[in-house]
Design a protein around this motif. Structure first.
Motif, PDB file in Angstrom:
ATOM      1  N   VAL A 157     -16.383  14.863  12.808  1.00 17.14           N
ATOM      2  CA  VAL A 157     -16.676  13.614  12.078  1.00 17.14           C
ATOM      3  C   VAL A 157     -17.487  12.666  12.951  1.00 17.14           C
ATOM      4  O   VAL A 157     -18.453  12.057  12.500  1.00 17.14           O
ATOM      5  N   ALA A 158     -17.076  12.550  14.216  1.00 14.76           N
ATOM      6  CA  ALA A 158     -17.786  11.671  15.146  1.00 14.76           C
ATOM      7  C   ALA A 158     -19.235  12.119  15.339  1.00 14.76           C
ATOM      8  O   ALA A 158     -20.144  11.280  15.431  1.00 14.76           O
ATOM      9  N   HIS A 159     -19.456  13.421  15.391  1.00 16.39           N
ATOM     10  CA  HIS A 159     -20.822  13.948  15.513  1.00 16.39           C
ATOM     11  C   HIS A 159     -21.694  13.429  14.379  1.00 16.39           C
ATOM     12  O   HIS A 159     -22.821  12.983  14.596  1.00 16.39           O
ATOM     13  N   GLY A 160     -21.163  13.510  13.155  1.00 13.87           N
ATOM     14  CA  GLY A 160     -21.934  13.056  12.001  1.00 13.87           C
ATOM     15  C   GLY A 160     -22.217  11.572  12.038  1.00 13.87           C
ATOM     16  O   GLY A 160     -23.349  11.130  11.778  1.00 13.87           O
ATOM     17  N   LEU A 161     -21.198  10.766  12.388  1.00 16.00           N
ATOM     18  CA  LEU A 161     -21.363   9.311  12.424  1.00 16.00           C
ATOM     19  C   LEU A 161     -22.361   8.872  13.488  1.00 16.00           C
ATOM     20  O   LEU A 161     -23.266   8.075  13.222  1.00 16.00           O
ATOM     21  N   LEU A 162     -22.189   9.400  14.698  1.00 11.97           N
ATOM     22  CA  LEU A 162     -23.051   8.980  15.798  1.00 11.97           C
ATOM     23  C   LEU A 162     -24.480   9.491  15.639  1.00 11.97           C
ATOM     24  O   LEU A 162     -25.437   8.791  15.960  1.00 11.97           O
ATOM     25  N   ASP A 163     -24.633  10.716  15.136  1.00 18.92           N
ATOM     26  CA  ASP A 163     -25.978  11.254  14.947  1.00 18.92           C
ATOM     27  C   ASP A 163     -26.750  10.431  13.916  1.00 18.92           C
ATOM     28  O   ASP A 163     -27.946  10.162  14.094  1.00 18.92           O
ATOM     29  N   LYS A 164     -26.064  10.021  12.851  1.00 19.50           N
ATOM     30  CA  LYS A 164     -26.711   9.209  11.814  1.00 19.50           C
ATOM     31  C   LYS A 164     -27.185   7.873  12.384  1.00 19.50           C
ATOM     32  O   LYS A 164     -28.296   7.411  12.085  1.00 19.50           O
ATOM     33  N   GLU A 165     -26.344   7.260  13.223  1.00 21.66           N
ATOM     34  CA  GLU A 165     -26.719   5.978  13.827  1.00 21.66           C
ATOM     35  C   GLU A 165     -27.848   6.145  14.846  1.00 21.66           C
ATOM     36  O   GLU A 165     -28.780   5.341  14.891  1.00 21.66           O
ATOM     37  N   LEU A 197     -13.920  10.678  23.969  1.00 22.66           N
ATOM     38  CA  LEU A 197     -14.595   9.569  23.287  1.00 22.66           C
ATOM     39  C   LEU A 197     -14.928   9.946  21.839  1.00 22.66           C
ATOM     40  O   LEU A 197     -14.701   9.164  20.906  1.00 22.66           O
ATOM     41  N   LEU A 198     -15.463  11.158  21.662  1.00 21.73           N
ATOM     42  CA  LEU A 198     -15.816  11.615  20.314  1.00 21.73           C
ATOM     43  C   LEU A 198     -14.582  11.700  19.429  1.00 21.73           C
ATOM     44  O   LEU A 198     -14.620  11.311  18.253  1.00 21.73           O
ATOM     45  N   ALA A 199     -13.491  12.213  19.979  1.00 25.23           N
ATOM     46  CA  ALA A 199     -12.259  12.315  19.195  1.00 25.23           C
ATOM     47  C   ALA A 199     -11.770  10.940  18.766  1.00 25.23           C
ATOM     48  O   ALA A 199     -11.311  10.754  17.636  1.00 25.23           O
ATOM     49  N   ALA A 200     -11.895   9.947  19.658  1.00 23.88           N
ATOM     50  CA  ALA A 200     -11.473   8.577  19.340  1.00 23.88           C
ATOM     51  C   ALA A 200     -12.302   7.992  18.205  1.00 23.88           C
ATOM     52  O   ALA A 200     -11.788   7.300  17.330  1.00 23.88           O
ATOM     53  N   VAL A 201     -13.608   8.293  18.197  1.00 26.48           N
ATOM     54  CA  VAL A 201     -14.474   7.821  17.112  1.00 26.48           C
ATOM     55  C   VAL A 201     -14.065   8.484  15.801  1.00 26.48           C
ATOM     56  O   VAL A 201     -13.973   7.829  14.758  1.00 26.48           O
ATOM     57  N   GLY A 202     -13.792   9.795  15.849  1.00 25.90           N
ATOM     58  CA  GLY A 202     -13.394  10.515  14.649  1.00 25.90           C
ATOM     59  C   GLY A 202     -12.062  10.057  14.094  1.00 25.90           C
ATOM     60  O   GLY A 202     -11.866  10.004  12.881  1.00 25.90           O
ATOM     61  N   TYR A 203     -11.131   9.693  14.998  1.00 17.28           N
ATOM     62  CA  TYR A 203      -9.819   9.206  14.572  1.00 17.28           C
ATOM     63  C   TYR A 203      -9.890   7.782  14.025  1.00 17.28           C
ATOM     64  O   TYR A 203      -8.968   7.308  13.389  1.00 17.28           O
ATOM     65  N   GLY A 204     -11.016   7.094  14.301  1.00 17.35           N
ATOM     66  CA  GLY A 204     -11.156   5.709  13.862  1.00 17.35           C
ATOM     67  C   GLY A 204     -10.647   4.704  14.875  1.00 17.35           C
ATOM     68  O   GLY A 204     -10.586   3.496  14.594  1.00 17.35           O
ATOM     69  N   LYS A 205     -10.282   5.171  16.076  1.00 20.93           N
ATOM     70  CA  LYS A 205      -9.801   4.268  17.121  1.00 20.93           C
ATOM     71  C   LYS A 205     -10.949   3.523  17.790  1.00 20.93           C
ATOM     72  O   LYS A 205     -10.739   2.503  18.457  1.00 20.93           O
ATOM     73  N   LEU A 206     -12.145   4.048  17.622  1.00 22.04           N
ATOM     74  CA  LEU A 206     -13.340   3.472  18.236  1.00 22.04           C
ATOM     75  C   LEU A 206     -14.462   3.508  17.210  1.00 22.04           C
ATOM     76  O   LEU A 206     -14.618   4.503  16.498  1.00 22.04           O
ATOM     77  N   SER A 207     -15.234   2.419  17.108  1.00 22.64           N
ATOM     78  CA  SER A 207     -16.317   2.397  16.119  1.00 22.64           C
ATOM     79  C   SER A 207     -17.577   3.029  16.686  1.00 22.64           C
ATOM     80  O   SER A 207     -17.784   3.050  17.908  1.00 22.64           O
TER      81      SER A 207
END
Length: 392
Positions: A157-165, A197-207
């Motif tokens: 999930v984090a891969h998708g979010l960060l790549d889009k940004e 870090l990526l896992a934290a973004v995917g869990y929603g703990k980090l934006s």
């Protein structure tokens, strides 16, 4: 050394346990005899439960098809047995046979049961297994697998979010992951590894924004924000342009708008606006498939002005039986409903059926529904449908 009470009971029953370190097969044989003896005792004392003798009150001893014994806690099920053999067998367990009979994975095992585990390479552990297993080994292996899977999904999930940004700044995550700036960002945010870090973004703990602000140069961030501000000015400029449309943009009147031909929305339809370069706001129906292909950042909220009355053109298809006078009744019905016919096309098909295409002016969706309901009530008409896409 005190004698083992089980051994003493075995001797009293006429059994002699093997004492040789190399006599493992003999020990299994002895244990099987003890289990069989226990069953015989259970059967003989079934009527008088007060006299029930339980040699193994806290454990059950079950066997593999090859005769190897496994000690499990009372209440254990085939899943516990599978994990007792090997972790991978537990993970791939799809079923079990107990004493050559197919049983549920929830089945409680008993002393002397011969258990065969059925596996599949496509099977994975389920969280629900945690509710039925009794052994700590099975519970720990299942929890570890579930946690690993959740972590992998979070990283995905984090891969998708960060790549889009990152693509907004002309970058890609795959390339950035190998750059020192990514490891530095992880360290700055309190993580030892980039994967954490990526896992934290995917869990929603980090934006995603917190990460982007550390891996994108400050000048690029400022430039992007400036572009967004410029887009806002374009929207405000469009809003100030005069128009006689019955559309309001986020509560503001007098906006230059046009209606999308792909969905041809009518007053009363749920709608969404899209900023089109050189054309102001293009209004789409909210369920328009083409809207999904547009940039979400250029979409704006729009609403119909309920206080304004204006007619909109819409196409309808009227399917009927090809019989005398039916066309006259259809056109008369549309007129009686106070809808103006701007164009008509009549087609006859095989089987004495006809298709009549009309373009009519209506006030809103409710007016269109009224026209369609009246047409459906006509004798000879068997279907009426709205055509969303306009010609031209």
């Amino acid at each position: 050394m005190a004698a083992n009470p089980v051994n003493l009971m075995a001797r009293d029953a006429g059994f002699e346990p093997a004492t040789s370190a190399s006599g493992e097969d003999k020990r299994f044989s002895w244990l099987r005899q003890m289990v069989e003896w226990q069953k015989e005792m259970d059967d003989s004392l079934a009527v008088t439960t007060d006299n029930h003798i339980d040699l193994f009150p806290e454990e059950v001893y079950v066997f593999t098809p090859q005769g190897h014994v496994r000690e499990l806690p009372k209440g254990a099920c085939p899943i516990d047995f599978a994990y007792a053999i090997h972790g991978d067998i537990g993970h791939r367990c799809v079923g079990a046979k107990v004493n050559n009979k197919m049983v549920s994975l929830k089945t409680e095992l008993h002393n002397g049961d011969v258990v065969e585990v059925l596996t599949s390479p496509h099977q994975n552990p389920s969280k629900d297994w945690l509710k039925i297993v009794k052994t700590s080994k099975a519970r720990n292996r299942i929890r570890h697998w579930v946690k690993t899977q959740e972590r992998e999904k979070s990283i995905e999930v984090a891969h998708g979010l960060l790549d889009k940004e990152l693509r907004k700044y002309g970058k890609s995550l795959n390339r950035t992951l190998n750059e020192p700036v990514m490891a530095e960002a992880a360290k700055d945010l309190g993580f030892k590894e980039v994967s954490e870090l990526l896992a934290a973004v995917g869990y929603g703990k980090l934006s995603a924004g917190q990460v982007i602000s550390r891996i994108v140069p400050a000048d690029q961030l400022r430039s992007h924000r400036s572009k967004l501000s410029g887009l806002g000015r374009v929207i405000n400029k469009i809003r100030k342009k005069p128009s006689h449309s019955a559309i309001r943009i986020q509560g503001i009147d007098d906006v230059l708008v046009r209606f999308a031909k792909c969905c041809n929305p009518l007053p009363g339809d749920d709608i969404v606006g899209f900023i089109t370069r050189g054309h102001g706001i293009t209004v789409h129906a909210a369920d328009c498939p083409h809207l999904l292909e547009t940039d979400p950042q250029r979409r704006v909220e729009v609403e119909w002005d309920e206080g304004s009355v204006s007619s909109r053109s819409v196409r309808i298809n009227v399917y009927c039986h090809d019989q005398k006078g039916v066309l006259a009744e259809i056109t008369s019905c549309i007129t009686k409903c106070e809808a103006n016919i701007t164009s008509a096309r009549v087609n006859a098909s095989s089987g004495s059926k006809g298709l009549n295409e009309f373009e009519i002016d209506v006030n809103n969706v409710d007016h269109l529904k009224e026209v369609m309901a009246a047409l459906k009530a006509l004798k000879g008409v068997y279907r009426v449908e709205r055509v969303r896409e306009r010609r031209g």
